[in-house]
Write a protein that holds these residues in place. Structure first.
Motif, PDB file in Angstrom:
ATOM      1  N   GLU A   1       1.991  34.357  40.590  1.00  0.00           N
ATOM      2  CA  GLU A   1       1.731  35.449  39.663  1.00  0.00           C
ATOM      3  C   GLU A   1       2.012  36.789  40.333  1.00  0.00           C
ATOM      4  N   HIS A   2       2.700  37.650  39.593  1.00  0.00           N
ATOM      5  CA  HIS A   2       3.039  39.010  40.042  1.00  0.00           C
ATOM      6  C   HIS A   2       3.963  39.012  41.255  1.00  0.00           C
ATOM      7  N   GLN A   3       4.566  37.882  41.570  1.00  0.00           N
ATOM      8  CA  GLN A   3       5.496  37.828  42.690  1.00  0.00           C
ATOM      9  C   GLN A   3       6.911  37.760  42.163  1.00  0.00           C
ATOM     10  N   THR A   4       7.854  38.249  42.960  1.00  0.00           N
ATOM     11  CA  THR A   4       9.259  38.195  42.602  1.00  0.00           C
ATOM     12  C   THR A   4       9.940  37.094  43.402  1.00  0.00           C
ATOM     13  N   LEU A   5      10.617  36.188  42.699  1.00  0.00           N
ATOM     14  CA  LEU A   5      11.362  35.104  43.337  1.00  0.00           C
ATOM     15  C   LEU A   5      12.840  35.380  43.153  1.00  0.00           C
ATOM     16  N   VAL A   6      13.577  35.454  44.261  1.00  0.00           N
ATOM     17  CA  VAL A   6      15.009  35.729  44.232  1.00  0.00           C
ATOM     18  C   VAL A   6      15.741  34.463  44.659  1.00  0.00           C
ATOM     19  N   PHE A   7      16.672  34.010  43.815  1.00  0.00           N
ATOM     20  CA  PHE A   7      17.443  32.809  44.112  1.00  0.00           C
ATOM     21  C   PHE A   7      18.905  33.191  44.282  1.00  0.00           C
ATOM     22  N   ASP A   8      19.455  32.803  45.411  1.00  0.00           N
ATOM     23  CA  ASP A   8      20.874  33.032  45.685  1.00  0.00           C
ATOM     24  C   ASP A   8      21.546  31.676  45.851  1.00  0.00           C
ATOM     25  N   GLU A   9      22.540  31.406  44.997  1.00  0.00           N
ATOM     26  CA  GLU A   9      23.260  30.136  45.055  1.00  0.00           C
ATOM     27  C   GLU A   9      22.333  28.941  44.823  1.00  0.00           C
ATOM     28  N   VAL A  10      21.354  29.125  43.910  1.00  0.00           N
ATOM     29  CA  VAL A  10      20.483  27.996  43.591  1.00  0.00           C
ATOM     30  C   VAL A  10      21.254  26.894  42.876  1.00  0.00           C
ATOM     31  N   ASP A  11      22.406  27.253  42.307  1.00  0.00           N
ATOM     32  CA  ASP A  11      23.217  26.298  41.548  1.00  0.00           C
ATOM     33  C   ASP A  11      24.393  25.772  42.373  1.00  0.00           C
ATOM     34  N   ALA A  12      24.324  25.928  43.695  1.00  0.00           N
ATOM     35  CA  ALA A  12      25.428  25.486  44.545  1.00  0.00           C
ATOM     36  C   ALA A  12      25.648  23.985  44.395  1.00  0.00           C
ATOM     37  N   GLY A  13      26.895  23.604  44.178  1.00  0.00           N
ATOM     38  CA  GLY A  13      27.241  22.192  44.133  1.00  0.00           C
ATOM     39  C   GLY A  13      26.921  21.495  42.832  1.00  0.00           C
ATOM     40  N   VAL A  14      26.560  22.240  41.792  1.00  0.00           N
ATOM     41  CA  VAL A  14      26.250  21.606  40.512  1.00  0.00           C
ATOM     42  C   VAL A  14      27.071  22.269  39.411  1.00  0.00           C
ATOM     43  N   GLY A  15      27.035  21.691  38.250  1.00  0.00           N
ATOM     44  CA  GLY A  15      27.748  22.238  37.109  1.00  0.00           C
ATOM     45  C   GLY A  15      27.400  21.447  35.864  1.00  0.00           C
ATOM     46  N   GLY A  16      28.046  21.802  34.763  1.00  0.00           N
ATOM     47  CA  GLY A  16      27.866  21.060  33.532  1.00  0.00           C
ATOM     48  C   GLY A  16      26.435  20.992  33.055  1.00  0.00           C
TER      49      GLY A  16
END
Length: 565
Positions: free
Chosen positions: A456-471
């Motif tokens: 709660e009240h925190q910021t989560l930053v995702f970089d390349e969380v989708d690496a190697g996936v698709g569709g």
């Protein structure tokens, strides 16, 4: 939560301001446009190492500023302790955090308007933002990181015994260190004690008195010149009272003068006679003192030899323990106190040994409680994460937190190993050995979704969380990120339209090239432009009708997902 991020002259970004809102924000752009500079900028606010090569070509310095709100009171106190203060942002207190980096390699951090070390800045911002990038996937493979995640899920039920355990463990470590030091120094202490005891015995045998050396030196000097003093005193006494074999001297003359003046009846003569009487008495006193002085000189025939012997004994002490008798006495007092301390070391060793034994028993009991709580949490955590993995198109995945009990350490006796298998029939093995990049991304996301209640009240930053996936898997990742954003502010840098479609807010990094310098800016994507941007992401440089149609479907799917929650 971060309200605004401004980046100036960092990488290819000239000047960009990103207004962030609660929910899910996505940042997209062409490869090489500078999307990762957004994550790099946030990382600088988190105290990460400043690389001067990140300063934009031609610029003297790069600047990153972040404006946060909903800052917990405990963090506000840390800001104030560091000399900073929060601003009045109209809707509530706001914390301004900044990091400046020069091309020459100098870096400065600012917290609430106050210049602070980067580590102090990180101590605050690490509680506000968490970055999940490729480095986090590497960390996820480490046992310590896996234990941290499990302990975070276990919550208060584990926090209490674990906090008590850490306190006892720290005491045990300091106690054992002192015990080892005392034992290792036992021989040195014994040698020191022997030397101190010898010195004290030597001093006690002589028993010097304060100032004795000075007094004896003066007396010796007087006795060494006794013959001269005797002659002087005898001559003076003879002049006053006459010699032994004849009368005369000053006292006789004064007496005769006084007798001549007595009884004349003249007042002035009578007064003079009185004065002569006073002189006569004074001369008699001096003569008596001289006689007694001569008697003392003759009464101490062996005194000088005794003084010489005594001074020699004192000098043996002053050669070892001080320059004067007073310093020798002071050394004796200090030595006695030190010897008492050394004599008590054995008692201290016994007390410390007993305390270590007690602490070992307490730590073993607490470690057992910790292991039990971790075991309960591991089962529940695994079940919830498997549910998330099934939603991320991994219905046959198995995830197990394996606990191995070993020696007591700073966090208990447990070694945590996150075991994983993606396919049915495969025995779970260590996550780092069997998971692909795409699988690691999904496992990381599933863990975060389960842990979201604590964010709660925190910021989560995702970089390349989708690496190697698709569709279809990418669509599910977007859906889970949207679900995660209901509990925390989520910022995602992605190249997949399937993920970007689920965002509440969309920014695109746009690159411009004048032939000499490449410059990028960060622009908001209006809702009516979302489909076109998503189509560009899917089709590349040329947007096709089919891509637009597919993008429209994604936008509608994402909107329906947000409406249904």
């Amino acid at each position: 939560m971060i309200d605004e991020l401004r980046i100036t002259d960092l990488g290819v970004i000239n000047d960009a301001t990103i207004a962030l809102h609660p929910g899910f924000t996505v940042v997209t752009g062409e490869t090489g446009a500078g999307k990762t500079m957004v994550v790099t900028g946030i990382g600088l606010l988190l105290g990460e190492r400043a690389d001067p090569r990140a300063v934009r070509n031609g610029a003297e310095r790069a600047r990153v500023e972040g404006r946060f709100r909903d800052v917990a009171p405990a963090l506000v106190a840390r800001v104030e302790d560091a000399g900073g203060e929060l601003d009045d942002g109209g809707t509530g207190p706001e914390l301004l955090v900044a990091r400046h980096l020069t091309a020459a390699g100098r870096s400065r951090a600012y917290l609430g308007g106050s210049s602070v070390p980067a580590a102090v800045c990180a101590d605050v911002t690490s509680h506000l933002i968490t970055i999940h990038g490729q480095s986090e996937q590497v960390r996820l493979a480490a046992s310590d990181r896996q234990r941290e995640i499990l302990d975070r899920f276990a919550g208060a039920a584990l926090a209490a015994p674990l906090g008590e355990y850490r306190s006892r463990y720290a005491e045990r470590r300091s106690t054992a260190a002192e015990l080892t030091e005392l034992r290792d120094a036992a021989q040195a202490r014994a040698r020191e004690a022997d030397l101190l005891a010898f010195g004290l015995a030597e001093i006690e045998k002589v028993a010097p008195e304060a100032g004795e050396d000075v007094t004896l030196a003066a007396e010796a000097e007087r006795l060494q010149s006794a013959d001269d003093l005797r002659l002087v005193a005898t001559s003076a006494l003879a002049a006053l009272a006459g010699s032994d074999d004849e009368a005369g001297g000053a006292m006789t003359d004064v007496g005769m003068a006084r007798k001549a003046l007595d009884g004349q009846g003249d007042a002035e003569i009578t007064a003079l006679a009185g004065r002569l009487a006073e002189v006569s008495y004074a001369l008699g006193d001096v003569a008596a003192d001289l006689a007694r002085y001569l008697d003392r000189l003759d009464a101490e025939p062996g005194r000088l030899e005794w003084i010489a012997s005594r001074r020699s004994a004192l000098q043996r002490l002053t050669r070892k323990y001080g320059a004067t008798a007073d310093e020798v006495i002071a050394w004796s007092a200090d030595a006695a106190a030190r010897l008492a301390t050394l004599d008590s070391s054995d008692e201290r060793i016994a007390a410390l040994t007993e305390r270590v034994t007690v602490l070992d028993a307490e730590l073993a009991a607490l470690a057992g409680r910790i292991t039990a709580e971790r075991g309960r949490a591991a089962t529940a955590f695994s079940e919830q994460v498997l549910g998330e993995l099934a939603a991320l198109a991994m219905p046959h995945a198995r995830l197990v937190f394996a606990l191995t009990t070993g020696e007591l350490g700073p966090h208990g006796a447990d070694h945590v190993d996150l075991l994983f298998s993606a396919n049915p029939g495969s025995e779970p093995r260590s996550l780092a050995r069997v998971a692909s990049g795409g699988e690691l991304s999904r496992v990381r996301l599933a863990l975060e979704v389960v842990l979201a209640a604590d964010a709660e009240h925190q910021t989560l930053v995702f970089d390349e969380v989708d690496a190697g996936v698709g569709g279809r898997v990418a669509v599910e990742i977007g859906r889970r990120l949207a679900a995660l954003s209901r509990h925390a502010q989520v910022v995602v840098v992605t190249h997949l339209a399937q993920v970007a479609a689920f965002a509440d807010q969309h920014y695109v990094v746009v690159k411009a090239d004048d032939g000499q310098v490449t410059t990028s800016g960060v622009l908001p994507v209006a809702e009516e432009e979302r489909a076109a941007e998503l189509a560009r992401m899917m089709a590349g440089l040329e947007t096709t009708d089919s891509a637009l149609a597919h993008a429209g479907e994604l936008v509608e799917l994402a909107a329906a997902t947000r409406r249904t929650g």
